[in-house]
Motif scaffolding. Sequence first.
Motif, PDB file in Angstrom:
ATOM      1  N   SER A 158      -1.215  -4.559  22.172  1.00  2.00           N
ATOM      2  CA  SER A 158      -0.647  -6.159  21.867  1.00  2.00           C
ATOM      3  C   SER A 158       0.527  -6.132  20.944  1.00  2.00           C
ATOM      4  CB  SER A 158      -1.919  -6.776  21.516  1.00  2.00           C
ATOM      5  OG  SER A 158      -1.823  -6.307  20.106  1.00  2.00           O
ATOM      6  N   LEU A 159       1.327  -7.138  21.339  1.00  2.00           N
ATOM      7  CA  LEU A 159       2.442  -7.521  20.433  1.00  2.00           C
ATOM      8  C   LEU A 159       2.258  -7.301  18.698  1.00  2.00           C
ATOM      9  CD1 LEU A 159       4.474 -10.131  22.361  1.00  2.00           C
ATOM     10  CD2 LEU A 159       5.109  -7.795  21.852  1.00  2.00           C
ATOM     11  N   GLN A 160       0.880  -8.058  18.433  1.00  2.00           N
ATOM     12  CA  GLN A 160       0.359  -8.096  17.313  1.00  2.00           C
ATOM     13  C   GLN A 160       0.175  -6.607  16.727  1.00  2.00           C
ATOM     14  OE1 GLN A 160      -3.258 -10.172  16.825  1.00  2.00           O
ATOM     15  NE2 GLN A 160      -3.196 -10.509  14.906  1.00  2.00           N
TER      16      GLN A 160
ATOM     17  N   GLY B   6       9.599 -11.165   8.235  1.00  2.00           N
ATOM     18  CA  GLY B   6      10.181 -12.333   9.273  1.00  2.00           C
ATOM     19  C   GLY B   6      10.556 -11.940  10.672  1.00  2.00           C
ATOM     20  N   HIS B   7      10.905 -10.582  10.715  1.00  2.00           N
ATOM     21  CA  HIS B   7      11.379 -10.227  12.188  1.00  2.00           C
ATOM     22  C   HIS B   7      10.514  -9.584  12.859  1.00  2.00           C
ATOM     23  CE1 HIS B   7      15.277 -12.055  10.839  1.00  2.00           C
ATOM     24  NE2 HIS B   7      15.257 -11.280   9.731  1.00  2.00           N
ATOM     25  N   GLU B   8       9.419  -8.996  12.300  1.00  2.00           N
ATOM     26  CA  GLU B   8       8.423  -8.079  12.915  1.00  2.00           C
ATOM     27  C   GLU B   8       8.073  -8.456  14.105  1.00  2.00           C
ATOM     28  OE1 GLU B   8       8.170  -9.965  10.176  1.00  2.00           O
ATOM     29  OE2 GLU B   8       6.265  -9.290   9.094  1.00  2.00           O
ATOM     30  N   ASP B   9       7.885  -9.614  14.480  1.00  2.00           N
ATOM     31  CA  ASP B   9       7.231  -9.959  15.946  1.00  2.00           C
ATOM     32  C   ASP B   9       8.258 -10.051  17.028  1.00  2.00           C
ATOM     33  OD1 ASP B   9       4.892 -10.870  14.862  1.00  2.00           O
ATOM     34  OD2 ASP B   9       5.575 -12.838  14.398  1.00  2.00           O
ATOM     35  N   GLN B  10       9.597 -10.316  16.400  1.00  2.00           N
ATOM     36  CA  GLN B  10      10.596 -10.246  17.404  1.00  2.00           C
ATOM     37  C   GLN B  10      11.148  -8.479  17.799  1.00  2.00           C
ATOM     38  OE1 GLN B  10      13.359 -12.618  18.348  1.00  2.00           O
ATOM     39  NE2 GLN B  10      11.526 -13.755  18.619  1.00  2.00           N
ATOM     40  N   LEU B  11      10.887  -7.788  16.442  1.00  2.00           N
ATOM     41  CA  LEU B  11      11.167  -6.413  17.010  1.00  2.00           C
ATOM     42  C   LEU B  11      10.013  -5.896  17.901  1.00  2.00           C
ATOM     43  CD1 LEU B  11      12.733  -3.728  16.240  1.00  2.00           C
ATOM     44  CD2 LEU B  11      11.425  -3.437  14.389  1.00  2.00           C
ATOM     45  N   ALA B  12       8.719  -6.346  17.477  1.00  2.00           N
ATOM     46  CA  ALA B  12       7.694  -5.646  18.239  1.00  2.00           C
ATOM     47  C   ALA B  12       7.807  -6.007  19.737  1.00  2.00           C
ATOM     48  CB  ALA B  12       6.564  -6.399  17.774  1.00  2.00           C
ATOM     49  N   GLN B  13       8.446  -7.257  19.999  1.00  2.00           N
ATOM     50  CA  GLN B  13       8.633  -7.831  21.424  1.00  2.00           C
ATOM     51  C   GLN B  13       9.642  -7.152  22.248  1.00  2.00           C
ATOM     52  OE1 GLN B  13      11.410  -9.627  22.960  1.00  2.00           O
ATOM     53  NE2 GLN B  13      10.330  -9.793  24.657  1.00  2.00           N
ATOM     54  N   ILE B  14      10.677  -6.555  21.188  1.00  2.00           N
ATOM     55  CA  ILE B  14      11.808  -5.715  22.132  1.00  2.00           C
ATOM     56  C   ILE B  14      11.451  -4.343  22.259  1.00  2.00           C
ATOM     57  CG2 ILE B  14      13.294  -5.061  20.023  1.00  2.00           C
ATOM     58  CD1 ILE B  14      15.644  -6.259  21.975  1.00  2.00           C
ATOM     59  N   MET B  15      10.572  -3.864  21.153  1.00  2.00           N
ATOM     60  CA  MET B  15      10.177  -2.311  21.520  1.00  2.00           C
ATOM     61  C   MET B  15       9.264  -2.398  22.633  1.00  2.00           C
ATOM     62  SD  MET B  15      10.860  -0.307  18.931  1.00  2.00           S
ATOM     63  CE  MET B  15       9.825   1.025  18.736  1.00  2.00           C
ATOM     64  N   LYS B  16       8.402  -3.596  22.720  1.00  2.00           N
ATOM     65  CA  LYS B  16       7.093  -3.302  23.804  1.00  2.00           C
ATOM     66  C   LYS B  16       8.066  -3.415  25.159  1.00  2.00           C
ATOM     67  CE  LYS B  16       3.100  -5.424  25.619  1.00  2.00           C
ATOM     68  NZ  LYS B  16       2.145  -4.574  25.691  1.00  2.00           N
ATOM     69  N   ASP B  17       8.887  -4.138  25.148  1.00  2.00           N
ATOM     70  CA  ASP B  17       9.778  -4.415  26.418  1.00  2.00           C
ATOM     71  C   ASP B  17      10.450  -3.271  26.781  1.00  2.00           C
ATOM     72  OD1 ASP B  17      10.524  -6.107  28.508  1.00  2.00           O
ATOM     73  OD2 ASP B  17      12.776  -6.446  27.735  1.00  2.00           O
ATOM     74  N   VAL B  18      11.243  -2.560  25.972  1.00  2.00           N
ATOM     75  CA  VAL B  18      11.888  -1.332  26.251  1.00  2.00           C
ATOM     76  C   VAL B  18      11.049  -0.248  26.868  1.00  2.00           C
ATOM     77  CG1 VAL B  18      13.353   0.306  25.266  1.00  2.00           C
ATOM     78  CG2 VAL B  18      13.815  -1.768  24.770  1.00  2.00           C
ATOM     79  N   LEU B  19       9.691   0.010  25.913  1.00  2.00           N
ATOM     80  CA  LEU B  19       9.159   1.125  25.981  1.00  2.00           C
ATOM     81  C   LEU B  19       8.282   0.818  27.533  1.00  2.00           C
ATOM     82  CD1 LEU B  19       7.768   1.978  22.532  1.00  2.00           C
ATOM     83  CD2 LEU B  19       9.614   3.166  23.837  1.00  2.00           C
TER      84      LEU B  19
END
Lengths: 320, 332
Positions: free
Chosen positions: A107-109, A237-250
């Motif tokens: 999950s993103l979280q 403050g940016h961890e959710d956005q980074l998680a989102q883009i990592m998950k998207d790429v992978l």
Amino acid sequence: MPQIRKDPLVNRWVIVATERARRPASFNDSIPTDTPVDQCPFCTGKETNLIEQYDEIRVLHSINPLFNPEGGFEKSRHGLYDVVNNCGAHELVLETQDHVANIADFSLQSIAHVLKVYAKRIDIHRQNPLIEYVLAYKNYGVAAGSRAIGHARSQIMAIPVNPVRVHNKVIGAKRYYESHERCLMCDLVRQEIKDGRRIVSMNQDFIAIVPFAARFPFEVTIIPRFHHHDYALSLSGHEDQLAQIMKDVLTRYKKYLNDPAYNYMIQTAPFKAMATIQDEYHWHIEIIPRLTRVAGFERGTGFYISPIPSEMAAGYLKEE
Amino acid sequence: MPELRRDPVVERWTLIEVATSKPATQYHREKKALQNPDICPFCPTKEHLTPSEVAAVRLDNSQPNTPGWSVRTFPNKFPALADREYLNKEGLGIYDVMSGVGAHELIIETPPHQQQMADLNDSEMSLLMRHYQERFIHLAKDKRFKYVMLFKNKGLSAGSTMEHAHGQLIALPMVPKYVLEEIHGADHYYQINKRCVFCDIVAQEVQDKERIVVENEKFIAFCPFASRYAFETWILPKNHGHDFAKADQATLDQLGAILQRVLKQMKSTLGDCAYNFYLHTSPNNWGDLPYFHWHIEVIPKLTRSVGFEWGTGLHIVPTDPAMAARELRDNS
């Protein structure tokens, strides 16, 4: 006609063999392997050498540590050769209590949580004056150098010497800043957004591109759209956005490249040079799917031959 | 306990597992993917399946593109770089691009399909080294090219899809990064010490002895103190020389002999493993370089690089170079 492209940060040339471009599925010939769940040494309750537990994430000392927190720093010489001992740290981050192999399936979280643990470990080792650099990285799959155990994990390595690849990036970033008074990566992000062809994914804080002079097919770099030299100091403050883009790429790798082995490495600024490179260095994450083999030409030159142009690779990864 | 060692030329650190060193037998052996010799385009009588040859060693004076050759060179059918007249350079915003002008030749090293370089005799190796040098000089004369990279990939995991023994030459419109790093490192050492760092390495290796794999009158083969790969072996001329193109016939004879010995010892120690080797020499038209010393680096492909190596540039080496050299020596 083949093209030769230069990476603007480290002055590395890449030969893009446009006429040999292949479809993505034809790259991946590795078969995902796994151990039976009951034999997994990383499932809950079986871990040893626990250092710290952050909710469901456990950080352990590696069983075969390459760098050792015990003992001091010793330098010696042998004729014209220099030697230092392996003082530092080698930690394993067990990202989940469940037997799930690929962080792309989290999950993103949960991904955001893993990213925060990296930052916490980097900050802990930062306090040791002997440590020059901390690398947070992942080997996923056998072709990426991982053991065939399908339990998601990554590694933290704290080292007492200058990492030459990061050092070369620092030199490149400084050289660019000296002539332009601007950060190279900030310029690069602006140009990539304007161009658009190499973007794989983008959100409010991050951009994921196939680099202009990619060494490997489907290599991706994730770059913050804000300027900062240090991963751990700027993640908050940016961890959710980074998680989102990592998950998207992978997830795109998994879907379009047939679940390939990959490595990712967080390229934050080296500690010792920090005071002087805050304006110049811009942290980022490199992701390399392990689809091709490095051969004699690459080993002898430091240049790479890429079988697919970056724009085409980004195009395949963007397919809906 | 692992230790960090620094290469004296490029000042690159490497992590060597000295205490828990892994012997040759513990490495995973590549399963050999046997190719059907009937469909190999590099075998004699299949000359029509390759681009037309540009040079060959034909002791029987046979016609080009027919059988009878001992060594045969032709342009790669799938070249990494194309032989075009104009080198076009341009900037695209912050990026630099140039057209892929260069040359890419394949050198078929022996006619029999199953024969490897490690199986050749001294006179066959001598002919081959001479041929390598002739092609190298031919390409280096071209003003468009700044460097000619001579290398060989053997085995699938070393990046070779063709089983038949072959070497490659790629002529480049710029000097490779790794060669420049060696030149800069060697120049730096020379300015401080007024000596060639490679000559000093030869002197120390001869004195230390423990990392030597094999030596002859003109060359030394050893596992470098700060190796990047397990069983990595360098072949250095004992006498200073910056340019492979200037090596005389006696030197080429000895080079062929020592290269074949190293490959044979690797074959018997590491069980026909995949490997790469490449030549580092002075760039085209750079004149005399008192601080640079040409050499060959042979790298068996035994391990997979991991994220740590990609992220830092520090290599992890599971076998102590002294142990690697001893195992290679014991199998001579």
